[in-house]
Design an enzyme around this catalytic site. Structure first.
Site, PDB file in Angstrom:
ATOM      1  N   PHE A 111      -7.592 -19.821  14.503  1.00  0.00           N
ATOM      2  CA  PHE A 111      -8.364 -19.484  15.704  1.00  0.00           C
ATOM      3  C   PHE A 111      -8.444 -17.983  15.942  1.00  0.00           C
ATOM      4  CE2 PHE A 111      -4.207 -19.189  17.708  1.00  0.00           C
ATOM      5  CZ  PHE A 111      -4.396 -18.195  18.658  1.00  0.00           C
ATOM      6  N   LYS A 112      -7.554 -17.222  15.307  1.00  0.00           N
ATOM      7  CA  LYS A 112      -7.550 -15.769  15.477  1.00  0.00           C
ATOM      8  C   LYS A 112      -8.910 -15.156  15.138  1.00  0.00           C
ATOM      9  CE  LYS A 112      -2.902 -15.328  16.036  1.00  0.00           C
ATOM     10  NZ  LYS A 112      -2.353 -16.680  15.879  1.00  0.00           N
ATOM     11  N   ASP A 113      -9.670 -15.822  14.260  1.00  0.00           N
ATOM     12  CA  ASP A 113     -10.978 -15.282  13.871  1.00  0.00           C
ATOM     13  C   ASP A 113     -11.932 -15.169  15.064  1.00  0.00           C
ATOM     14  OD1 ASP A 113     -10.494 -14.965  11.089  1.00  0.00           O
ATOM     15  OD2 ASP A 113     -10.859 -17.088  10.743  1.00  0.00           O
TER      16      ASP A 113
END
Ligand SMILES: *Cc1c(COP(=O)(O)O)cnc(C)c1O
Length: 462
Positions: A111-113
C-alpha cells in the site's frame, strides 16, 4: 491551509513546506491546523467517480495554493497510471459483511505505493519550480524503501538513500531496492535492526548542520503528504459500499500508525466510520496501550509480518496530540518520558482514543491459521500482514456494520509464510518478471552516524 507541529514549538508551514521538510524542527510531526469537512452531499457526489477524481476532491482542500488545480490533477493521474488494476484499490467480498480492500496493485506490491507514487510527483514538481535539489533519506523494514526508490528513481531534483537492516528483509523486498540502475538511487544495507536504521535517520535530522548542508528531506510515514494520500482509499471504499448513507468500519494492520491515522482523518472529514480497529502482530505496543493506557516499549520480536515489527509507532503522536486537546507541551512531555521507556496515557486522553479506536493482536500461529482458512474457505491468498487484519476484524465485526479490512501487501511479497500456511507459493505478477535476474547494487555500512553521513556526502559529491 496551514500545518502545525504536534510539539507546539515549530513555525506553521504550508502544505508544500511541510511535505518537503518531513519532520518539524522541534521533533514533532505536522498536522493540519483544521481538518476540512465534506458534507454528505459532497460525499454522495463521489459515487461512480474514478479513483483519481475521488483523490482530487478528497485531497484538494489540504493542498491550499501549493499546486494549481490543473497541476494537482495531472500529478495524481501520473501517480496512479502505473498501477496494475483499473480500480487502483479494488474491494472484494470475503464473507457477508466483510470486505477486503486490496491495496497491493502498485509497482512494489504494497500500500506504500499509494502515497509514495504521489509524493514522488509532488516533490519533483515543487523542487523543479523552486530550482532546488534535496537528499531523501529513508529507513525501511522493507516496503517503504522499495516504494520510495520506485517513486523517486531517475528524478533530477532528488537523490534517494534507503537504509535497510542487512539480512532482515525478504529477498523480493531487497531486490526491489537493489536492482534499479538509476544513478540517483542508493541502497544502503546497515549492520543492525530496523530500529537502528530509524534511530540513525532521526540522528541525521537532528544534526542540523548536516541536515541543512545536504538539504535533507524525509519520506517516512511521518511525512504528512503520505498520510493525506492514504485518506483517499477510505473514501473510495466506503462510498462503494453506500456511504454516506451507510456507516462502515475498518480494520487496519498497523505498525507505525500512518495508515490507520489516515482513516481517522477521513472520519474527521465527515466520512461515516463507526470503528477503526488497530490490528497488531506479536509486537503489540498499540494494543497494550489501548487496553491498559500504558505505552511502554519492549524488544522487537521478528515475525512473519515484518513490516509491522515496530516498537515505537511514530504516527501515534498525531493521535495523542488530538487526544490531549492539541496541547503540544503535553505531547512533548510524553515523548521525553518515552525516551526513558514509556508513559501512561491520562484517563481523559485514553477515553478520547477509545471513542475512535479499538484494537486486537494476532500471534504467529493465528496469522498462519488465518492464511490457511482464508484460502480454503474464500479462495483468497492473504499476505501475513493482511491476515493479521482479517483475524482481528473477525473478532470485532458486528452484523450491523460492514467491515472493510485493508490488505496491505501482495502475497507474493512474502512467499515463504504464505506457502508455509497454504501450500501455495504465490507468483509475482507478470509485470515484475525479471526481478530475480537483474544485477544488484548495494553498499554495506556500519550502524554509525558518522559513517553514514560521510558516505552520503561522498555520493552527492559525484
Ligand atoms: C507499512 C506496512 C504496514 C504498517 O503500516 P503503518 O502505516 O506503518 O501502520 C502494514 N503492512 C504492510 C505490508 C506494510 O508495508
Amino acid at each position: 491551509m496551514r500545518y502545525i507541529s504536534t510539539r507546539g514549538q515549530a513555525p506553521a508551514l504550508s502544505f508544500e513546506e511541510a511535505m518537503l521538510s518531513g519532520l518539524a524542527r522541534d521533533g514533532g510531526l505536522y498536522v493540519p491546523e483544521t481538518v476540512p469537512v465534506m458534507s454528505r452531499d459532497d460525499i454522495r457526489a463521489l459515487h461512480g467517480l474514478s479513483y483519481e477524481e475521488t483523490a482530487f476532491r478528497v485531497m484538494r482542500p489540504f493542498v491550499g495554493d501549493s499546486f494549481t488545480d490543473e497541476t494537482f490533477g495531472d500529478l495524481i493521474a501520473k501517480a496512479y497510471a502505473g498501477f496494475g488494476h483499473g480500480a487502483r484499490a479494488p474491494l472484494v467480498q470475503l464473507a457477508p459483511g466483510h470486505f477486503l480492500l486490496e491495496l497491493f496493485h502498485g509497482p512494489t506490491l504494497a500500500f506504500k505505493d499509494f502515497a509514495m507514487q504521489l509524493i514522488g510527483q509532488l516533490f519533483e514538481e515543487a523542487l523543479t519550480r523552486r530550482g532546488e535539489h534535496v537528499t531523501i533519506v529513508g529507513a525501511t523494514s522493507g516496503d517503504t524503501g522499495s516504494a520510495a526508490i520506485e517513486a523517486f528513481k531517475g528524478l533530477d531534483a532528488v537523490d534517494v538513500f534507503i537504509l535497510f537492516p542487512h539480512g532482515r528483509v525478504s529477498e523480493v523486498q531487497r531486490r526491489q531496492m537493489t536492482t534499479p540502475g538509476e544513478a540517483n538511487v542508493h541502497a544502503l544495507a546497515v549492520d543492525g535492526h530496523f530500529d537502528d536504521c530509524q534511530a540513525r535517520l532521526k540522528d541525521m535530522f537532528n544534526d542540523f548542520a548536516f541536515r541543512d548542508e545536504v538539504r535533507l528531506a524525509g519520506v517516512n510515514s511521518i511525512n504528512w503528504a503520505r498520510v493525506l494520500a492514504q485518506v483517499v482509499y477510505y473514501f473510495s471504499a466506503a462510498v462503494s459500499l453506500g456511504a454516506p448513507d451507510r456507516t462502515v468500519s475498518f480494520t487496519v494492520p498497523t505498525g507505525n500508525f500512518g495508515d490507520i491515522f489516515a482513516g481517522y482523518i477521513a472520519k474527521k472529514m465527515g466520512l461515516p466510520i463507526d470503528r477503526l480497529v488497530i490490528a497488531t502482530n506479536q509486537n503489540d505496543i498499540l494494543h497494550r496501550c489501548l487496553s491498559s493506557g500504558a505505552y511502554r516499549k519492549g524488544e522487537v520480536i521478528p515475525s512473519i509480518s515484518p513490516s509491522m515489527d515496530i516498537q515505537i509507532s511514530s504516527n501515534f503522536e498525531r493521535a495523542l496530540f488530538d487526544a490531549y486537546g492539541r496541547d503540544g507541551g503535553a505531547v512533548a512531555q510524553l515523548m521525553e518520558e518515552l525516551k526513558e521507556g514509556g508513559f501512561g496515557v491520562s484517563q481523559g486522553a485514553l477515553q478520547a482514543l477509545r471513542e475512535h479506536f479499538e484494537s486486537g493482536r494476532a500471534s504467529e500461529e493465528e496469522t498462519l491459521a488465518t492464511i490457511a482458512r482464508a484460502h480454503a474457505t474464500m479462495g483468497e491468498l492473504l499476505c501475513p500482514h493482511s491476515a493479521v487484519g482479517v483475524k482481528v476484524a473477525d473478532e470485532h465485526r458486528t452484523a450491523a456494520t460492514p467491515m472493510i479490512t485493508l490488505a496491505t501487501a501482495h502475497p507474493a511479497k512474502f512467499p515463504d509464510a504464505v506457502e508455509q500456511a497454504s501450500g501455495i507459493r504465490p507468483a509475482l505478477p507478470e509485470r515484475m518478471a525479471g526481478l530475480f535476474d537483474r544485477e544488484e547494487r548495494v553498499t554495506r555500512v556500519a550502524n554509525d552516524l558518522t559513517a553514514l553521513e560521510t558516505l552520503i556526502r561522498e555520493r552527492l559529491a559525484k
